[in-house]
Scaffold this active site. Structure first.
Site, PDB file in Angstrom:
ATOM      1  N   ASN A  42       0.839  -1.201   0.000  1.00 31.47           N
ATOM      2  CA  ASN A  42       0.000   0.000   0.000  1.00 31.47           C
ATOM      3  C   ASN A  42       0.874   1.251   0.000  1.00 31.47           C
ATOM      4  O   ASN A  42       1.953   1.293   0.609  1.00 31.47           O
ATOM      5  CB  ASN A  42      -0.998   0.005   1.164  1.00 31.47           C
ATOM      6  CG  ASN A  42      -0.401  -0.194   2.534  1.00 31.47           C
ATOM      7  OD1 ASN A  42       0.621  -0.855   2.687  1.00 31.47           O
ATOM      8  ND2 ASN A  42      -1.023   0.379   3.535  1.00 31.47           N
ATOM      9  N   GLU A  44       0.305   5.259   0.617  1.00 33.87           N
ATOM     10  CA  GLU A  44      -0.649   6.270   1.079  1.00 33.87           C
ATOM     11  C   GLU A  44      -0.269   7.668   0.590  1.00 33.87           C
ATOM     12  O   GLU A  44       0.800   7.878   0.003  1.00 33.87           O
ATOM     13  CB  GLU A  44      -0.736   6.208   2.611  1.00 33.87           C
ATOM     14  CG  GLU A  44      -1.263   4.862   3.070  1.00 33.87           C
ATOM     15  CD  GLU A  44      -1.499   4.759   4.563  1.00 33.87           C
ATOM     16  OE1 GLU A  44      -1.010   5.636   5.316  1.00 33.87           O
ATOM     17  OE2 GLU A  44      -2.176   3.796   4.967  1.00 33.87           O
ATOM     18  N   CYS A  53      -4.169   0.698  -2.393  1.00 32.56           N
ATOM     19  CA  CYS A  53      -4.066  -0.550  -1.628  1.00 32.56           C
ATOM     20  C   CYS A  53      -2.989  -1.463  -2.225  1.00 32.56           C
ATOM     21  O   CYS A  53      -2.647  -1.361  -3.416  1.00 32.56           O
ATOM     22  CB  CYS A  53      -5.392  -1.293  -1.642  1.00 32.56           C
ATOM     23  SG  CYS A  53      -6.691  -0.555  -0.640  1.00 32.56           S
ATOM     24  N   GLU A  55      -3.102  -4.643  -3.014  1.00 31.07           N
ATOM     25  CA  GLU A  55      -3.563  -5.506  -4.115  1.00 31.07           C
ATOM     26  C   GLU A  55      -3.530  -4.747  -5.435  1.00 31.07           C
ATOM     27  O   GLU A  55      -3.100  -5.255  -6.468  1.00 31.07           O
ATOM     28  CB  GLU A  55      -5.007  -5.964  -3.872  1.00 31.07           C
ATOM     29  CG  GLU A  55      -5.232  -6.725  -2.604  1.00 31.07           C
ATOM     30  CD  GLU A  55      -5.594  -5.825  -1.440  1.00 31.07           C
ATOM     31  OE1 GLU A  55      -4.927  -4.797  -1.244  1.00 31.07           O
ATOM     32  OE2 GLU A  55      -6.537  -6.174  -0.726  1.00 31.07           O
ATOM     33  N   CYS A  82     -10.267  -5.118   0.907  1.00 28.16           N
ATOM     34  CA  CYS A  82     -11.389  -4.174   1.056  1.00 28.16           C
ATOM     35  C   CYS A  82     -12.373  -4.364  -0.101  1.00 28.16           C
ATOM     36  O   CYS A  82     -12.083  -5.051  -1.095  1.00 28.16           O
ATOM     37  CB  CYS A  82     -10.874  -2.735   1.111  1.00 28.16           C
ATOM     38  SG  CYS A  82     -10.333  -2.080  -0.496  1.00 28.16           S
ATOM     39  N   CYS A  85     -11.042  -3.392  -3.570  1.00 25.72           N
ATOM     40  CA  CYS A  85     -10.070  -4.364  -4.088  1.00 25.72           C
ATOM     41  C   CYS A  85     -10.758  -5.644  -4.536  1.00 25.72           C
ATOM     42  O   CYS A  85     -10.313  -6.294  -5.475  1.00 25.72           O
ATOM     43  CB  CYS A  85      -9.004  -4.662  -3.049  1.00 25.72           C
ATOM     44  SG  CYS A  85      -7.796  -3.318  -2.927  1.00 25.72           S
TER      45      CYS A  85
HETATM   46  N1  THU Z   1      -5.321  -1.521   2.612  1.00 24.76           N
HETATM   47  C1  THU Z   1      -4.790  -2.309   1.631  1.00 24.76           C
HETATM   48  O1  THU Z   1      -3.647  -2.095   1.203  1.00 24.76           O
HETATM   49  N2  THU Z   1      -5.545  -3.326   1.140  1.00 24.76           N
HETATM   50  C2  THU Z   1      -6.822  -3.604   1.570  1.00 24.76           C
HETATM   51  O2  THU Z   1      -7.516  -4.402   0.960  1.00 24.76           O
HETATM   52  C3  THU Z   1      -7.310  -2.975   2.792  1.00 24.76           C
HETATM   53  C4  THU Z   1      -6.655  -1.693   3.145  1.00 24.76           C
HETATM   54  C5  THU Z   1      -4.528  -0.394   3.099  1.00 24.76           C
HETATM   55  C6  THU Z   1      -5.064   0.941   2.665  1.00 24.76           C
HETATM   56  C7  THU Z   1      -4.475   1.862   3.705  1.00 24.76           C
HETATM   57  O3  THU Z   1      -3.173   2.254   3.259  1.00 24.76           O
HETATM   58  C8  THU Z   1      -4.321   0.978   4.931  1.00 24.76           C
HETATM   59  O4  THU Z   1      -4.504  -0.352   4.503  1.00 24.76           O
HETATM   60  C9  THU Z   1      -5.312   1.286   6.029  1.00 24.76           C
HETATM   61  O5  THU Z   1      -6.601   1.238   5.553  1.00 24.76           O
END
Ligand code: THU
Length: 124
Positions: A42, A44, A53, A55, A82, A85
């Protein structure tokens, strides 16, 4: 490659996550039918909704290498995917999605099971 081996690659990718806002590091590793493993983490952003994210990061790398839906057979994720994703996993038609649950156990699903009766572009 076993689910545990693919998950180990996802764990390694998670260490490279750029997650200064949530401090929640996620990694994903996709297994292509030709044997390639492509990982992502991920990433940000200070404008929170713009973060990517793990994935999507891994799939975007695979797409950038020329791979297309149907070319990726499995994905391992260090956390439950999530909703957004899950739509990406559906688009890329993964046969197997492995992810680590909060209790540490590993879940395995087909992408379609994670988003049943999903929306798709109407045929045309
Ligand atoms: N996150 C992912 O990388 N994949 C997911 O499917 C769930 C959430 C990340 C996004 C964000 O950077 C952190 O987790 C907190 O939500």
């Amino acid at each position: 490659m076993t689910p545990d081996e693919l998950l180990a690659r996802a764990d390694a990718a998670a260490a490279n996550a750029y997650a200064p806002y949530s401090n929640y590091q996620v990694g994903a590793a996709v297994l292509a039918r030709d044997g390639r493993v492509i990982a992502g983490a991920n990433v940000e952003n200070a404008a929170y909704p713009l973060g990517v994210c793990a994935e999507r990061s891994a799939i975007a790398r695979a797409a950038s290498e020329g791979l297309r839906p149907g070319d990726l057979e499995a994905v391992a994720i260090t956390a439950s995917p999530c909703g957004g994703c899950r739509q990406w996993l559906h688009e890329w038609r993964f046969e197997r999605v492995h992810f680590r649950r909060a209790d540490g156990t590993v879940a395995t699903y087909a992408a379609d099971e994670l988003l049943p009766e999903t929306w798709d572009l109407p045929e045309g």
